[in-house]
Design an enzyme around this catalytic site. Structure first.
Site, PDB file in Angstrom:
ATOM      1  N   ASP A 161      18.570  19.226 -13.355  1.00  0.00           N
ATOM      2  CA  ASP A 161      18.948  18.872 -11.980  1.00  0.00           C
ATOM      3  C   ASP A 161      18.652  20.042 -11.030  1.00  0.00           C
ATOM      4  OD1 ASP A 161      20.002  17.314  -9.950  1.00  0.00           O
ATOM      5  OD2 ASP A 161      22.074  17.837 -10.374  1.00  0.00           O
ATOM      6  N   ASN A 180      14.731  12.026 -20.956  1.00  0.00           N
ATOM      7  CA  ASN A 180      14.475  11.705 -22.364  1.00  0.00           C
ATOM      8  C   ASN A 180      14.613  12.988 -23.173  1.00  0.00           C
ATOM      9  OD1 ASN A 180      13.841   8.921 -22.193  1.00  0.00           O
ATOM     10  ND2 ASN A 180      11.902   9.480 -21.220  1.00  0.00           N
ATOM     11  N   LYS A 182      13.999  14.770 -26.362  1.00  0.00           N
ATOM     12  CA  LYS A 182      13.072  14.496 -27.467  1.00  0.00           C
ATOM     13  C   LYS A 182      13.351  15.365 -28.690  1.00  0.00           C
ATOM     14  CE  LYS A 182       9.332  12.714 -24.636  1.00  0.00           C
ATOM     15  NZ  LYS A 182       8.967  11.549 -25.433  1.00  0.00           N
ATOM     16  N   ARG A 203      12.877   9.666   3.371  1.00  0.00           N
ATOM     17  CA  ARG A 203      13.893  10.643   2.934  1.00  0.00           C
ATOM     18  C   ARG A 203      13.918  10.800   1.408  1.00  0.00           C
ATOM     19  NH1 ARG A 203      19.344   9.794   3.859  1.00  0.00           N
ATOM     20  NH2 ARG A 203      19.197   7.571   4.182  1.00  0.00           N
ATOM     21  N   LYS A 204      13.056  10.066   0.709  1.00  0.00           N
ATOM     22  CA  LYS A 204      13.091  10.083  -0.767  1.00  0.00           C
ATOM     23  C   LYS A 204      12.069  11.058  -1.356  1.00  0.00           C
ATOM     24  CE  LYS A 204      12.651   5.548  -0.901  1.00  0.00           C
ATOM     25  NZ  LYS A 204      12.580   4.137  -1.384  1.00  0.00           N
TER      26      LYS A 204
END
Ligand SMILES: CCCCCCCCCCCC(=O)SCCNC(=O)CCNC(=O)[C@H](O)C(C)(C)COP(=O)(O)OP(=O)(O)OC[C@H]1O[C@@H](n2cnc3c(N)ncnc32)[C@H](O)[C@@H]1OP(=O)(O)O
EC number: 3.1.2.2
Length: 237
Positions: A161, A180, A182, A203-204
């Protein structure tokens, strides 16, 4: 690498011992000294080598510092608290949040920087602005254990994050994180998180990253994230 973790633990124990054995300060001096040491800790840049860093981490750090010399890469400093301007940006959005209470606001700090050296999250992020990507060098300490001997997946998610967030700018929030896992990450080992901004849509911000071993042979995780630039017109609380 394990030796670095043990060395970290030893230095904490040594500090504790010193603290217990140290003569007590007079009542008058204690608050002044506490304030001074707190200020020093708050303004300290934590994204710099300390004795708990393994050889691998120091080596990679030196390599990236060299890349910074021509200005194509920069090392991002890391503080326990955001700058006043950054905090103001978020405050505008979170009107009415508990953090508006002054006493809580003063205590708040980035939780990845809340551990003693070597016990938690040791990391540094390098950014290449032209290529819209970052490289995060991360060594997860013994307090981040999940399955015995292995790094907790939540600790990895936290670093992912933060690594993805480092590719953004300004006031943004994570809306979606997809990971994921792994291969398990050995505790106290160093991993490299390569993150990039894939797409910007209003805004994304769409981002992705992979987490690999230092020799790049092991792919530990892959992740994508959606971050949203906060709209100052909206208040979430
Ligand atoms: C060392 C330096 C580095 C330091 C770097 C440090 C980084 C630290 C990272 C820590 C980050 C966190 O922990 S953040 C904490 C965890 N995250 C949160 O708590 C976020 C909670 N959620 C929210 O507050 C809100 O949902 C927001 C802010 C994310 C979005 O709300 P909003 O502003 O009202 O936006 P909204 O209109 O709903 O959506 C805008 C557009 O995004 C889309 N959208 C919104 N959410 C989603 C979603 N989950 N999945 C798909 N799409 C979505 C909408 O469809 C819309 O698309 P369209 O119609 O426009 O096409």
């Amino acid at each position: 690498m394990l030796r670095s973790c043990t060395a970290g633990l030893r230095s904490i124990w040594a500090l504790r011992g010193r603290r217990e054995g140290a003569p007590r300060l007079s009542m008058d001096l204690q608050p002044a000294r506490r304030l001074f040491s707190t200020e020093k800790v708050i303004h300290k840049d934590w994204a710099l080598p300390n004795p708990s860093w393994s050889k691998d981490l120091k080596l990679l750090f030196d390599q990236f510092m060299k890349k910074c010399e021509d200005g194509s890469w920069e090392r991002l400093p890391s503080y326990k608290r955001r700058s006043t301007q950054e905090s103001e940006d978020f405050k505008t959005y979170f009107l009415g949040s508990a953090l508006q209470t002054q006493s809580l606001w003063k205590k708040a700090q980035l939780f990845t920087r809340g551990f003693e050296d070597g016990l938690g999250f040791e990391y540094v992020i390098f950014k290449n602005n032209d290529e819209k990507r970052t490289v995060c060098l991360f060594q997860g300490g013994p307090y981040l254990q999940g399955v015995p001997g292995l790094l907790h997946g939540g600790a990895m998610a936290t670093m992912i994050d933060i690594a993805l967030g480092s590719c953004t700018g300004g006031a943004v929030m994570t809306a979606n994180l997809n990971i994921n896992f792994k291969r398990p990450v050995p505790l106290c080992s160093v991993v490299v998180i390569n993150s990039q901004l894939d797409k910007l849509e209003g805004r994304k911000l769409f981002l992705s990253c992979n987490v690999r071993s230092v020799d790049e042979k092991t792919l530990y995780s892959e992740a994508t994230g959606l971050f949203i630039k906060l709209d100052p017109e909206k208040s979430s609380t």
